[in-house]
Design a protein around this motif. Structure first.
Motif, PDB file in Angstrom:
ATOM      1  N   GLY A   1       0.818  -1.220   0.000  1.00  0.00           N
ATOM      2  CA  GLY A   1       0.000   0.000   0.000  1.00  0.00           C
ATOM      3  C   GLY A   1       0.847   1.263   0.000  1.00  0.00           C
ATOM      4  O   GLY A   1       0.617   2.173  -0.811  1.00  0.00           O
ATOM      5  N   ALA A   2       1.825   1.339   0.882  1.00  0.00           N
ATOM      6  CA  ALA A   2       2.636   2.562   0.991  1.00  0.00           C
ATOM      7  C   ALA A   2       3.394   2.815  -0.312  1.00  0.00           C
ATOM      8  O   ALA A   2       3.463   3.951  -0.797  1.00  0.00           O
ATOM      9  N   ALA A   3       3.949   1.749  -0.897  1.00  0.00           N
ATOM     10  CA  ALA A   3       4.708   1.908  -2.150  1.00  0.00           C
ATOM     11  C   ALA A   3       3.787   2.380  -3.277  1.00  0.00           C
ATOM     12  O   ALA A   3       4.169   3.253  -4.076  1.00  0.00           O
ATOM     13  N   VAL A   4       2.581   1.853  -3.339  1.00  0.00           N
ATOM     14  CA  VAL A   4       1.657   2.243  -4.422  1.00  0.00           C
ATOM     15  C   VAL A   4       1.188   3.687  -4.229  1.00  0.00           C
ATOM     16  O   VAL A   4       1.106   4.464  -5.188  1.00  0.00           O
ATOM     17  N   ARG A   5       0.934   4.085  -2.980  1.00  0.00           N
ATOM     18  CA  ARG A   5       0.542   5.495  -2.730  1.00  0.00           C
ATOM     19  C   ARG A   5       1.657   6.432  -3.176  1.00  0.00           C
ATOM     20  O   ARG A   5       1.411   7.455  -3.839  1.00  0.00           O
ATOM     21  N   GLU A   6       2.890   6.056  -2.859  1.00  0.00           N
ATOM     22  CA  GLU A   6       4.036   6.897  -3.224  1.00  0.00           C
ATOM     23  C   GLU A   6       4.177   6.979  -4.752  1.00  0.00           C
ATOM     24  O   GLU A   6       4.414   8.059  -5.312  1.00  0.00           O
ATOM     25  N   LEU A   7       4.013   5.847  -5.421  1.00  0.00           N
ATOM     26  CA  LEU A   7       4.112   5.846  -6.890  1.00  0.00           C
ATOM     27  C   LEU A   7       3.022   6.728  -7.495  1.00  0.00           C
ATOM     28  O   LEU A   7       3.270   7.493  -8.445  1.00  0.00           O
ATOM     29  N   LEU A   8       1.797   6.622  -6.975  1.00  0.00           N
ATOM     30  CA  LEU A   8       0.696   7.423  -7.524  1.00  0.00           C
ATOM     31  C   LEU A   8       0.945   8.912  -7.293  1.00  0.00           C
ATOM     32  O   LEU A   8       0.788   9.734  -8.213  1.00  0.00           O
ATOM     33  N   GLN A   9       1.357   9.271  -6.085  1.00  0.00           N
ATOM     34  CA  GLN A   9       1.601  10.692  -5.794  1.00  0.00           C
ATOM     35  C   GLN A   9       2.743  11.220  -6.659  1.00  0.00           C
ATOM     36  O   GLN A   9       2.663  12.316  -7.209  1.00  0.00           O
ATOM     37  N   GLY A  10       3.784  10.403  -6.835  1.00  0.00           N
ATOM     38  CA  GLY A  10       4.932  10.807  -7.650  1.00  0.00           C
ATOM     39  C   GLY A  10       4.562  10.995  -9.111  1.00  0.00           C
ATOM     40  O   GLY A  10       5.216  11.754  -9.835  1.00  0.00           O
ATOM     41  N   ALA A  11       3.512  10.316  -9.582  1.00  0.00           N
ATOM     42  CA  ALA A  11       3.097  10.427 -10.986  1.00  0.00           C
ATOM     43  C   ALA A  11       2.040  11.514 -11.179  1.00  0.00           C
ATOM     44  O   ALA A  11       1.487  11.650 -12.275  1.00  0.00           O
ATOM     45  N   GLY A  12       1.728  12.275 -10.109  1.00  0.00           N
ATOM     46  CA  GLY A  12       0.806  13.407 -10.256  1.00  0.00           C
ATOM     47  C   GLY A  12      -0.637  13.100  -9.887  1.00  0.00           C
ATOM     48  O   GLY A  12      -1.541  13.863 -10.228  1.00  0.00           O
ATOM     49  N   PHE A  13      -0.869  11.987  -9.179  1.00  0.00           N
ATOM     50  CA  PHE A  13      -2.233  11.673  -8.738  1.00  0.00           C
ATOM     51  C   PHE A  13      -2.522  12.367  -7.413  1.00  0.00           C
ATOM     52  O   PHE A  13      -1.638  12.545  -6.572  1.00  0.00           O
ATOM     53  N   GLN A  14      -3.785  12.756  -7.237  1.00  0.00           N
ATOM     54  CA  GLN A  14      -4.196  13.457  -6.022  1.00  0.00           C
ATOM     55  C   GLN A  14      -5.287  12.679  -5.294  1.00  0.00           C
ATOM     56  O   GLN A  14      -5.886  11.765  -5.856  1.00  0.00           O
ATOM     57  N   SER A  15      -5.555  13.101  -4.064  1.00  0.00           N
ATOM     58  CA  SER A  15      -6.566  12.439  -3.211  1.00  0.00           C
ATOM     59  C   SER A  15      -6.344  10.929  -3.175  1.00  0.00           C
ATOM     60  O   SER A  15      -7.289  10.142  -3.298  1.00  0.00           O
ATOM     61  N   VAL A  16      -5.071  10.539  -3.030  1.00  0.00           N
ATOM     62  CA  VAL A  16      -4.716   9.108  -3.046  1.00  0.00           C
ATOM     63  C   VAL A  16      -5.160   8.454  -1.726  1.00  0.00           C
ATOM     64  O   VAL A  16      -4.893   8.994  -0.648  1.00  0.00           O
ATOM     65  N   GLN A  17      -5.847   7.348  -1.850  1.00  0.00           N
ATOM     66  CA  GLN A  17      -6.355   6.634  -0.661  1.00  0.00           C
ATOM     67  C   GLN A  17      -6.199   5.139  -0.836  1.00  0.00           C
ATOM     68  O   GLN A  17      -6.214   4.653  -1.964  1.00  0.00           O
ATOM     69  N   THR A  18      -6.153   4.436   0.299  1.00  0.00           N
ATOM     70  CA  THR A  18      -6.090   2.964   0.279  1.00  0.00           C
ATOM     71  C   THR A  18      -7.273   2.398   1.057  1.00  0.00           C
ATOM     72  O   THR A  18      -7.644   2.952   2.094  1.00  0.00           O
ATOM     73  N   ARG A  19      -7.856   1.325   0.538  1.00  0.00           N
ATOM     74  CA  ARG A  19      -8.950   0.628   1.238  1.00  0.00           C
ATOM     75  C   ARG A  19      -8.462  -0.759   1.679  1.00  0.00           C
ATOM     76  O   ARG A  19      -7.623  -1.373   1.010  1.00  0.00           O
TER      77      ARG A  19
END
Ligand SMILES: C[S@@+](CC[C@H](N)C(=O)[O-])C[C@H]1O[C@@H](n2cnc3c(N)ncnc32)[C@H](O)[C@@H]1O
Length: 283
Positions: free
Chosen positions: A244-262
């Motif tokens: 989860g943490a790695a995927v959130r970081e990848l998404l934020q680094g690629a310009g995604f916002q409001s990143v959340q994990t369920r």
């Protein structure tokens, strides 16, 4: 001749290593008899003929050897629908229903949205979304030809009119931009000991394994998404319990916002999503 009750008792004993011994035995017997489980419970003293017994014995021996029940039956339920499954791809898992729930929750139901399901396998995600949202157009993408045949068959038998299979390695043959991209890609580490246990021993590595840290395909999908999503578009990914943490970081680094994990039914981080480079007003 042997009764239903006696066949099931013997099978349960031979399947003692399975957590689901009684259910496995019942499902296999229902399959060869062409009857429901309630029939087994209603007619325990009914005798079965030798041909049916031989067919059951054949399936039971394979199950004792560890083959997943879904492959033996050729089908598995997902999101309330019965899907055909094959050894060419993954058996759909209950936890993946969370990914469907997230997409249904986050996107407007009545708009004619264009959505890609990358690594569609049996088509479980795309078809479940298509059945729930007739206004959406779903592209069901996989790179294995036999998998696309399976998707075609599931589209036909579930009578879904808004899901189109496409052979493509991730984005390579996709055209245009999408309102959302959803994916349950391979995400297991190449050296993961779980690959040697349970059902996954029988599933293809092409559906499971993704490099040394399990994230190779997730990285490719995230890095390719900005060119294929409209501003504010949704990217939702299933991943491993510890990714989860790695995927959130990848998404934020690629310009995604409001990143959340369920979290999944077992309480593990399982689905992470975000919206591509847009303000709340554009979502
Ligand atoms: C984990 S399975 C998921 C199957 C299905 N979506 C589900 O949730 O049950 C991953 C799928 O991705 C497909 N896949 C692997 N690499 C791919 C690639 N480069 N391009 C497209 N699909 C790929 C596999 O064939 C497999 O069907």
């Amino acid at each position: 001749m042997i009764t239903i009750a006696a066949v099931l008792k013997g099978a349960r004993q031979r399947l003692a290593d399975s957590d689901t011994a009684a259910l496995d035995a019942e499902l296999l017997l229902c399959h060869v008899l062409g009857k429901s489980r309630s029939y087994l419970f209603s007619w325990p003293e009914q005798e079965i003929d030798e041909l049916v017994e031989a067919q059951f014995e054949h399936l039971l021996a394979r199950r004792v050897g560890g083959e997943p029940v879904a492959y033996l039956l050729g089908r598995r339920e997902f999101y309330g629908h019965e899907f055909l499954v094959s050894r060419d791809t993954l058996i759909p898992r209950p936890d993946t229903e969370l990914l469907v729930d997230v997409v249904l929750e986050k996107l407007p139901a009545e708009q004619p949205l264009r959505i890609a399901d990358l690594g569609t396998g049996s088509g479980a995600i795309a078809i479940s979304l298509g059945l729930a949202r007739p206004a959406w157009q779903l592209l069901a993408v996989d790179y294995i030809v036999a998998v696309l045949d399976l998707v075609e068959r599931n589209v036909g038998r579930l009578h879904v009119g808004n899901v189109r299979p496409l052979q493509s390695s991730w984005y390579s043959r996709l055209d245009g931009v999408f309102d959302a991209i959803v994916s349950n890609p391979p995400y297991i580490r190449a050296d993961d000991v779980h690959l040697k246990r349970g059902d996954v021993r029988f599933e293809p590595r092409s559906a499971l394994v993704s490099g040394a840290d399990g994230l190779d395909d997730i990285r490719l999908i995230i890095h390719g998404a900005p060119a294929r999503l409209r501003a504010g578009g949704l990217l939702a990914l299933e991943h491993g319990y510890d990714q989860g943490a790695a995927v959130r970081e990848l998404l934020q680094g690629a310009g995604f916002q409001s990143v959340q994990t369920r979290h999944d039914y077992g309480g593990n981080e399982r689905v992470t999503f975000g919206f591509y480079g847009a303000s709340d007003a554009q979502r």
